[in-house]
Design a protein around this motif. Sequence first.
Motif, PDB file in Angstrom:
ATOM      1  N   VAL A   1      42.451  50.470  40.556  1.00  0.00           N
ATOM      2  CA  VAL A   1      41.579  49.402  40.081  1.00  0.00           C
ATOM      3  C   VAL A   1      42.404  48.324  39.385  1.00  0.00           C
ATOM      4  N   GLU A   2      43.472  48.711  38.697  1.00  0.00           N
ATOM      5  CA  GLU A   2      44.330  47.711  38.054  1.00  0.00           C
ATOM      6  C   GLU A   2      44.944  46.775  39.087  1.00  0.00           C
ATOM      7  N   GLU A   3      45.402  47.335  40.196  1.00  0.00           N
ATOM      8  CA  GLU A   3      46.025  46.509  41.229  1.00  0.00           C
ATOM      9  C   GLU A   3      44.985  45.595  41.867  1.00  0.00           C
ATOM     10  N   LYS A   4      43.789  46.118  42.128  1.00  0.00           N
ATOM     11  CA  LYS A   4      42.729  45.280  42.695  1.00  0.00           C
ATOM     12  C   LYS A   4      42.402  44.114  41.765  1.00  0.00           C
ATOM     13  N   LEU A   5      42.314  44.414  40.478  1.00  0.00           N
ATOM     14  CA  LEU A   5      41.980  43.389  39.503  1.00  0.00           C
ATOM     15  C   LEU A   5      43.073  42.333  39.418  1.00  0.00           C
ATOM     16  N   PHE A   6      44.324  42.772  39.468  1.00  0.00           N
ATOM     17  CA  PHE A   6      45.428  41.819  39.408  1.00  0.00           C
ATOM     18  C   PHE A   6      45.443  40.913  40.640  1.00  0.00           C
ATOM     19  N   VAL A   7      45.231  41.488  41.805  1.00  0.00           N
ATOM     20  CA  VAL A   7      45.179  40.687  43.033  1.00  0.00           C
ATOM     21  C   VAL A   7      44.016  39.707  42.980  1.00  0.00           C
ATOM     22  N   LEU A   8      42.871  40.179  42.488  1.00  0.00           N
ATOM     23  CA  LEU A   8      41.699  39.311  42.351  1.00  0.00           C
ATOM     24  C   LEU A   8      42.019  38.110  41.468  1.00  0.00           C
ATOM     25  N   MET A   9      42.689  38.351  40.346  1.00  0.00           N
ATOM     26  CA  MET A   9      42.988  37.265  39.422  1.00  0.00           C
ATOM     27  C   MET A   9      44.121  36.376  39.915  1.00  0.00           C
ATOM     28  N   THR A  10      44.979  36.904  40.742  1.00  0.00           N
ATOM     29  CA  THR A  10      46.092  36.113  41.265  1.00  0.00           C
ATOM     30  C   THR A  10      45.663  35.244  42.441  1.00  0.00           C
ATOM     31  N   LEU A  11      44.808  35.775  43.300  1.00  0.00           N
ATOM     32  CA  LEU A  11      44.431  35.079  44.529  1.00  0.00           C
ATOM     33  C   LEU A  11      43.004  34.534  44.501  1.00  0.00           C
ATOM     34  N   GLY A  12      42.230  34.905  43.482  1.00  0.00           N
ATOM     35  CA  GLY A  12      40.816  34.560  43.475  1.00  0.00           C
ATOM     36  C   GLY A  12      40.512  33.213  42.846  1.00  0.00           C
ATOM     37  N   ASP A  13      39.311  32.735  43.109  1.00  0.00           N
ATOM     38  CA  ASP A  13      38.783  31.501  42.518  1.00  0.00           C
ATOM     39  C   ASP A  13      37.262  31.630  42.537  1.00  0.00           C
ATOM     40  N   GLU A  14      36.542  30.509  42.502  1.00  0.00           N
ATOM     41  CA  GLU A  14      35.087  30.604  42.443  1.00  0.00           C
ATOM     42  C   GLU A  14      34.483  31.285  43.663  1.00  0.00           C
ATOM     43  N   ARG A  15      35.223  31.376  44.764  1.00  0.00           N
ATOM     44  CA  ARG A  15      34.687  32.005  45.969  1.00  0.00           C
ATOM     45  C   ARG A  15      34.464  33.497  45.790  1.00  0.00           C
ATOM     46  N   VAL A  16      35.131  34.120  44.840  1.00  0.00           N
ATOM     47  CA  VAL A  16      34.941  35.559  44.641  1.00  0.00           C
ATOM     48  C   VAL A  16      33.652  35.855  43.878  1.00  0.00           C
ATOM     49  N   VAL A  17      33.055  34.845  43.256  1.00  0.00           N
ATOM     50  CA  VAL A  17      31.801  35.048  42.520  1.00  0.00           C
ATOM     51  C   VAL A  17      30.648  35.013  43.509  1.00  0.00           C
ATOM     52  N   SER A  18      30.091  36.177  43.779  1.00  0.00           N
ATOM     53  CA  SER A  18      28.987  36.289  44.719  1.00  0.00           C
ATOM     54  C   SER A  18      27.660  35.941  44.049  1.00  0.00           C
ATOM     55  N   GLN A  19      27.451  36.466  42.829  1.00  0.00           N
ATOM     56  CA  GLN A  19      26.222  36.196  42.090  1.00  0.00           C
ATOM     57  C   GLN A  19      26.514  36.230  40.596  1.00  0.00           C
ATOM     58  N   THR A  20      25.724  35.488  39.850  1.00  0.00           N
ATOM     59  CA  THR A  20      25.790  35.492  38.394  1.00  0.00           C
ATOM     60  C   THR A  20      24.397  35.769  37.846  1.00  0.00           C
ATOM     61  N   TYR A  21      24.332  36.664  36.846  1.00  0.00           N
ATOM     62  CA  TYR A  21      23.056  37.062  36.252  1.00  0.00           C
ATOM     63  C   TYR A  21      23.059  36.784  34.750  1.00  0.00           C
ATOM     64  N   SER A  22      21.937  36.298  34.257  1.00  0.00           N
ATOM     65  CA  SER A  22      21.716  36.104  32.830  1.00  0.00           C
ATOM     66  C   SER A  22      20.545  36.966  32.390  1.00  0.00           C
ATOM     67  N   MET A  23      20.799  37.909  31.502  1.00  0.00           N
ATOM     68  CA  MET A  23      19.774  38.844  31.033  1.00  0.00           C
ATOM     69  C   MET A  23      19.008  39.469  32.196  1.00  0.00           C
TER      70      MET A  23
END
Length: 438
Positions: free
Chosen positions: A407-429
């Motif tokens: 999971v650490e490696e996945k998270l690092f890759v996500l933060m290195t290569l990701g941008d707003e396109r990785v956000v599929s949905q956002t929820y408030s309350m």
Amino acid sequence: MIRPQHGKIAFRAALLHLLEDPAKESLEQSYQYIDDGILLIEDGHIVALGEYRDLSTQLDDSVVTDMSGKLIVPGFIDTHIHYPQTRIIGAYGDQLLDWLNNYTFPEECRFADRQYAEEVAEEFFDQLVMNGTTTALVFGTVHKHSVDVFFTEAEKRNLRMIGGKVLMDRNAPDALLDTPETGYEDSKALIDTWHNKGRLSYAVTPRFAPTSTDDQLALAGKLLREYPDVYLHTHLSENQNEIEWVQALFPDSKNYLDVYDRHGLVKPRAVFAHGVHVCDDQCGRLAETGAAIAFCPTSNLFLGSGLFPLEHIEKQGVKVGVGTDVGAGTSFSMIETMSEAYKIMQLQGKKLNPLKSLYQITLGGAKALYLDDKIGNFTAGKEADFVVLDLQATDLLSVRMKNCQSVEEKLFVLMTLGDERVVSQTYSMGSPIYSRDS
């Protein structure tokens, strides 16, 4: 207006949240990751999370939204950003003081027009939620209505937001100046209208020491005494020329932070943006009072301000959140912001663990804002703000994720290569406020 979801709802996906700062606890005990989990929500608050196999038998299928293959994390927390600078993001070629004069001040003059402010506020919040940010500490302009507009838009979306009217009575264009008295009265009226209304909070907001006289800073301190639970939001030690200017303007103060401290502005719920060049004496005072620094990686690089010594400052006990600092910051994405934070640490010979990065933009940000009893992770009882991330959002991410072993490696890759396109949905309350596919 978006309201919290009523009744029980549940989401099936991989779940990841931080329980404590990985730099202070053993890495294994600092987070919880469930590969196939259930996040259970009732009336907008977290009820429980756990393995799908354990919780699914307790739920009616009709309340479960299947997001298998996605990763759910807490909503991102931006501890320093300027909504009036949305339309000047990426302005070319200046360091801090010239950048203010050439880009920021001319743009903020346009906010005298309330309709213009309304248009930008809507654009600003659209950008926040499409990047997964559900809480932010935000500058308005000197215009009182700029803050009314900001809070009105935040209220529509039921977001937990903090904002304030800029206080600025010198060293700026005449059109952007208030007076100590009008700044005080306008701020007081805004506090009475908006502070603690729903999920909204107010921040007393001197732009920075050079644009406020002692009289104005003194009245800012008076507001903090009159309303002890409001925030203080300003800038500190971002740029070397700025620091020299502060020393010339306030010769009796022993350092930049002391200018604020003499007026009662260094306290819990005080957030000082940048702090790139703070000395150990200032760090000691920040730690002693419970004030926080907002680390702003992209703007520090973009304006050539310097490399923030995160590890050194945290070791002295200072609370640190992370800010995008749009518009000097170059992205609304907290994911991209933490990619730049990693590089800043690399240039200092330090490492930034990806779990620490996620901590900084979730639970760490909540602690810096004294909101960790309400947001920041998935502890039962907290408000259900969360982001659904797509680890296959781009072809490159999809290819790279196949080779990740943890999971650490996945998270690092996500933060290195990701941008707003990785956000599929956002929820408030527990309520959807953004979907990439809609």
